[in-house]
Design an enzyme around this catalytic site. Structure first.
Site, PDB file in Angstrom:
ATOM      1  N   LYS B  90     -10.188  16.063  -1.991  1.00  0.00           N
ATOM      2  CA  LYS B  90     -11.334  15.577  -2.448  1.00  0.00           C
ATOM      3  C   LYS B  90     -12.385  15.818  -1.880  1.00  0.00           C
ATOM      4  O   LYS B  90     -12.122  15.592  -0.413  1.00  0.00           O
ATOM      5  CB  LYS B  90     -11.009  14.189  -2.939  1.00  0.00           C
ATOM      6  CG  LYS B  90     -12.212  13.398  -4.254  1.00  0.00           C
ATOM      7  CD  LYS B  90     -11.789  12.199  -4.483  1.00  0.00           C
ATOM      8  CE  LYS B  90     -12.881  11.579  -5.319  1.00  0.00           C
ATOM      9  NZ  LYS B  90     -12.592  10.044  -5.982  1.00  0.00           N
ATOM     10  N   SER B 165     -12.909   9.041 -10.759  1.00  0.00           N
ATOM     11  CA  SER B 165     -13.621  10.023 -10.069  1.00  0.00           C
ATOM     12  C   SER B 165     -13.156  11.327  -9.589  1.00  0.00           C
ATOM     13  O   SER B 165     -13.723  12.303  -9.189  1.00  0.00           O
ATOM     14  CB  SER B 165     -14.493   9.450  -9.138  1.00  0.00           C
ATOM     15  OG  SER B 165     -13.871   9.019  -8.082  1.00  0.00           O
ATOM     16  N   SER B 189     -10.039   5.383  -9.600  1.00  0.00           N
ATOM     17  CA  SER B 189     -10.349   6.743  -9.561  1.00  0.00           C
ATOM     18  C   SER B 189      -9.228   7.870  -9.172  1.00  0.00           C
ATOM     19  O   SER B 189      -9.533   8.892  -9.548  1.00  0.00           O
ATOM     20  CB  SER B 189     -11.405   7.124  -8.407  1.00  0.00           C
ATOM     21  OG  SER B 189     -12.656   6.503  -9.185  1.00  0.00           O
TER      22      SER B 189
END
Lengths: 482, 504
Positions: B90, B165, B189
């Site tokens: 990420k 997210s 997330s």
């Protein structure tokens, strides 16, 4: 109407730990800009603080030295504000739960001793520095100082004059220096004060409206700023105006302050507990251990010097000015020499030389034990005082062991009968006129002959022994003739 | 698997299987890396999972990993666990010399000088980093539509969101763009996108994985965790991430669990009624009940239970997380790195212009909200109350865990929704986190495991939540669901995704 000053200080002192408060970067003054920093102290995205436990030890030490209670659990908090010298845009400090609570510092003033209360002492991080036009035009940021550990000592508004304020700050400086937690170098900014001043009619107990001047970094500036601000406030009141609560900037060159921001512009720091750090726990055992490590504090030491050792207050003051000087004096005494001699050699001989050369006791190439041995040699008449001064000068240059220096410099006292009589014989033989004067009753001639004999002894004779031997040589010879 | 299978298959098997093939030298790390890179090149134009692909550097790293594998095969030191396995991270994980932007214009051009601890540990396991993954800007969002660069599309249906997210991390794991990925979870997330994309996602116990190098959103909630194609992978990756880090004061060593439970026999499973209301899509509710039956069939006891304080979850979460975010994101001021406004006439205008230009709408909304709740006069009513609510929520879980070992619930009220469907309504979007923020506020572990598909062929994920450091129990329960649901090995049809994206 006559007014009294009401003043309270917030003193910031950088702690002299080896490394910074949140990371392993070296904690040192100066350095090329942005060389003493890392992702943590420059607040790079994702970096996290980890508390340097030495900072806690140092703060607890300061708290104990100022008679505070040590909180078993204290909490770091974020103080949020934007400024380019603070790269995280928040300072990690303490807010609701500080480390040290409710102490005091005893201060000597011209009105007698005063006890100034301490509200709290908390730990926090220092910010970087802005460099204006240092490299071409414009403002650049040096983050070397970011993460240098600080304590903030918040005092009660107990100070009633600029003199008291200055003396209080000096007393705090002295304590921090004595317990070795800060360099307390005002000129390097390692100690500085925010000064809150208000005035009120004498006899009034309610506080007046206060103003704050931030970051004063000399005793003189503090004293002048307090006086100037009190005068300014008095003039306002005399003119029927009101004092406005505000932050003012003190300009030490012009000797005046100007308003920076009022109460309505006061920043809202939006404090909240720092989620990246755990609460700080200090056990009673920690406190006891640190308390046991505390050295004798300057005020107590002074009282002991005057009360127990019979040292004059002025000398006691000089001997306890700094950790280095007080420690040195203790080491001199530890050599078993007399207090009077020790004081004389420290205050007159050593401090006198330090003053004229502008050096400090902290960076001498010899220690108190060496000076003590030198004093002992004088006391034992193995070196006469004049020779001892020469040895001290040598010690100050290169250091060394006084006994060996006395030998190698040829300054061991001439105290044996043979040595003394050779010197006397030489003096008498070369000064027949003076000898004749003595014989015809001139007392002055004895002094002259004594000087000549000392000269013949290379200045190394013990004056008492030489004098006795000379008297014996002269009078004994006279007797013989009679 | 054997060599007769094509390179595409290397992208479908789980990371442990690939690591095994690499150790046996059935395939080389370069072949595997090239297979993933090819797949990314072919399909990621549609999916949008990557913000940065290290094509050349990944192949170089693969060559180096291969040398380690070769040396191990000829009697050298044993290769580390994931030697040569291609993975992706990420974009809020700090990677030395690799752009780290948090999908924000604010961090354009920022090259970190250091690796996050989680990144270091993944690298130390021998994994090859393929690149950085798309996300909601600064991890704020539930649909990945808040990326400043591009939205991520759900590999199962490119007209739908992947969840957020960590949308890029979930989509990449689902689409076979990496053997596993790392994400971060602040209020759901990892779990929400894992559920929407049909992969396993773990939010570990707070403190079990170092946050050092994770660009902070809400420091008291953020945790890094794996997104994988199997429960075994999740367990294995968690094992290499977990453990105290001297750079993170809130990290701890995982206390040794009594026993690494392999089965679910005797496990007391609670099913909170609060998450089985009519507001939840019927197929999701049915899947919860089916999973309860699977767990019961293997010896667990499943009962419905009441979870106190659920009504406080969303308000407490948005107050706490926004408050911390307002402080954490203050450092993005244009002074030292990232975006700085082109023109300004004072330091204040440099700050406000740089930040106004650099941050997207959702980030600004949260900064404003967080600044407000910490402000003088409002602090106690909002931030203070939220902290009290948080303590109450934690106590609520503690009470429930006296009678239950693990809680079984949906991850979200429904399966993946359409792009644009909720982006105009922040409150609707925030309610996507309704099942997940509790574990975040309580600091306890929660895992999302694929458990079936709805009528439109969209994955349904279920959440398992346990007390602190009960990850082993979650893996055991998730293993049972994984075995029973038959989702393992089901793979999205990316060619169809490409076609539907064009149609949309």
């Amino acid at each position: 109407m006559s007014y009294e000053i009401v003043c309270g200080l917030e003193i910031h002192a950088e702690l002299s730990t080896a490394t910074k408060i949140w990371c392993g970067c070296e904690n040192a003054f100066g350095g090329e800009p942005n060389t003493r920093c890392c992702p943590v102290c420059t607040g790079l995205p994702g970096a996290l603080p980890v508390l340097n436990r030495r900072v806690v030890e140092f703060a607890v030490k300061a708290g104990l030295a100022m008679h505070c209670e040590i909180a078993p659990r204290s909490v770091m908090a974020r103080k949020n504000y934007f400024y380019p010298d603070m790269p995280k845009a928040y300072q990690i400090s303490q807010f609701e739960k500080p480390m040290c609570i409710g102490g005091y510092v005893d201060v000597e003033t011209s009105q007698g001793p005063r006890r100034i209360r301490i509200t709290r002492i908390h730990i926090e991080e220092d910010a970087g520095k802005l460099l204006h036009d240092a490299y071409g035009t414009g403002t650049l940021v040096d983050l070397n100082r970011c993460g240098v550990p600080l304590i903030e000592i918040v005092g009660e508004p107990d100070l009633r004059s600029s003199e008291e304020t200055k003396n209080y700050m000096e007393a705090v400086r002295e304590i921090l220096e004595a317990i070795a937690v800060s360099d307390v170098k005002m000129q390097e900014g390692s100690m500085r004060a925010d000064v809150n001043v208000s005035i009120r009619p004498v006899g009034e107990t309610a506080l007046g409206t206060r103003t704050e001047m931030k970051n004063l970094n000399s005793f003189r500036a503090v004293q002048r700023a307090v006086d100037a601000e009190a005068k300014r406030q008095e003039a306002l009141l005399a003119a029927g105006k009101k004092v406005v609560q505000e932050t003012r900037q003190w300009d030490d060159n012009r000797g005046e302050s100007r308003g920076m921001r009022g109460k309505e512009d006061a920043q809202d720091y939006r404090y909240f507990p720092e989620p990246d750090l755990l609460p700080i726990l200090v056990t009673p055992e920690d406190v006891a251990r640190i308390a046991a490590e505390l050295p004798e504090l300057p005020a107590a030491r002074r009282a002991r010097y005057v009360g127990t050792l019979g040292i004059a207050p002025a000398d006691a003051e000089l001997l306890t000015r700094s950790r280095a000087e007080a420690g040195m004096f203790e080491d001199v005494l530890a050599q078993g020499v007399g207090v009077r001699a020790a004081v004389t050699w420290m205050v007159v001989e050593l401090f006198g030389r330090l003053n004229t050369t502008g050096r400090s006791a902290a960076d001498l190439p010899f220690g108190g034990a060496d000076l003590g041995r030198l004093v002992a040699l004088v006391e034992a008449a193995k070196v006469n005082p004049g020779s001892a001064r020469r040895i001290l000068a040598e010690l100050m240059e290169k250091g060394g062991e006084p006994g060996r220096l006395a030998e190698s410099m040829g300054l061991m006292a001439v105290s044996d009968a043979g040595g003394l009589s050779v010197a006397i014989a030489t003096a008498l033989a070369q000064n027949a006129t003076a000898l004749a004067d003595y014989r015809s009753g001139s007392a002055k001639a004895f002094g002259f002959l004594m000087g000549q004999a000392m000269k013949a002894a290379g200045g190394r004779a013990d004056p008492k022994l030489l004098s006795a031997a000379l008297r014996e040589a002269l009078d004994g010879a006279g007797n013989g003739e009679a | 698997m054997n060599r007769s299978e094509g390179p595409e298959d290397l992208c479908r098997i789980d990371a442990l299987a690939l690591a095994g093939l690499l150790k046996l030298r059935e395939v080389s790390s370069v072949e595997a890396t090239r297979a993933f890179l090819d797949r990314i090149a072919r399909y990621d134009g549609t999916v949008g999972a990557f913000l940065h692909v290290r094509t050349e550097d990944a192949l170089k790293d693969a060559e180096s990993a291969q040398r380690t594998l070769d040396a191990a095969a000829s009697g050298g030191p044993e290769a580390p666990a994931f030697c040569g396995v291609p993975v992706a991270l990420k974009d809020n994980l700090s990677t030395k010399g690799i752009p780290t932007t948090c999908a924000s214009k604010m961090l354009e051009g920022y090259l970190p000088p250091y690796d996050a601890t989680a990144v270091e540990r993944v690298k130390a396991s021998g994994a090859v980093v393929l690149g950085k993954l798309n996300m909601d800007e600064f991890a704020m969002g539930s649909s990945n539509e808040n990326s400043s660069v591009k939205p991520v599309r759900n590999p199962w249906d490119a007209t739908r969101v992947p969840g957020g997210s960590s949308g890029g991390s979930a989509a990449a794991a689902a689409a076979g763009f990496a053997a596993f990925t790392l994400g971060s979870d602040t209020g759901g997330s990892i779990r929400l996108p894992a559920a929407f994309c049909g992969v396993v996602g773990l939010k570990p116990t707070y403190g079990s994985v170092s946050r050092y190098g994770l660009v902070a959103f809400a420091s008291s909630l953020d945790q890094i965790g794996p997104l994988t194609r199997s429960v075994a992978d999740a367990e294995s990756v968690f094992g290499l991430l977990a453990g105290r880090d001297p750079h993170d004061a809130t990290s701890v060593d995982r206390p040794a669990t009594a026993s690494a439970t392999r089965g679910v026999k005797g496990l007391r499973v609670g099913i909170p009624r609060e998450f089985l209301t009519d507001a939840v899509q019927p197929e999701v509710r049915d899947t919860v009940r089916r999973a309860a039956a699977w767990l019961s069939a293997e010896g667990a006891t499943c009962v419905e239970c009441a979870l106190p304080a659920v009504d406080y979850w969303i308000p407490a979460y948005y107050v706490v997380s926004s408050a911390e975010a307002s402080s954490n994101l203050a450092r993005f001021d244009g002074v030292r790195y990232g975006h700085r406004a082109g023109t300004y006439d004072s330091i204040a205008s440099m700050y406000s212009r740089s930040r106004s230009e650099g941050f997207g709408a959702e980030v600004k909304r949260r900064i404003l909200l967080g600044t407000f709740v910490l402000s003088a006069g409002y602090h106690d009513a909002y931030y203070g109350s939220a902290q009290k609510a948080r303590a109450h929520i934690r106590a609520g879980f503690e009470g429930v865990f006296r009678d239950h070992d693990v809680l079984l619930s949906p991850v979200a009220p429904q399966t993946a929704f359409r792009l644009g469907e909720k982006s105009g309504d922040p409150l609707q979007m925030y309610l996507q986190d309704i099942c997940t923020v509790g574990a975040s506020l309580a600091g306890i572990p929660a895992l999302s495991v694929p458990a079936g598909f709805d009528g439109e062929g969209l994955p349904i994920g279920l959440q398992l939540t346990g007390p602190a450091f009960s990850e082993n129990v979650l893996f055991a329960a998730a293993g049972c669901i994984e075995r029973s649901a038959g989702c393992l090995g089901r793979f999205p049809d990316l060619d169809r995704a490409v076609a539907s994206a064009k149609g949309a």
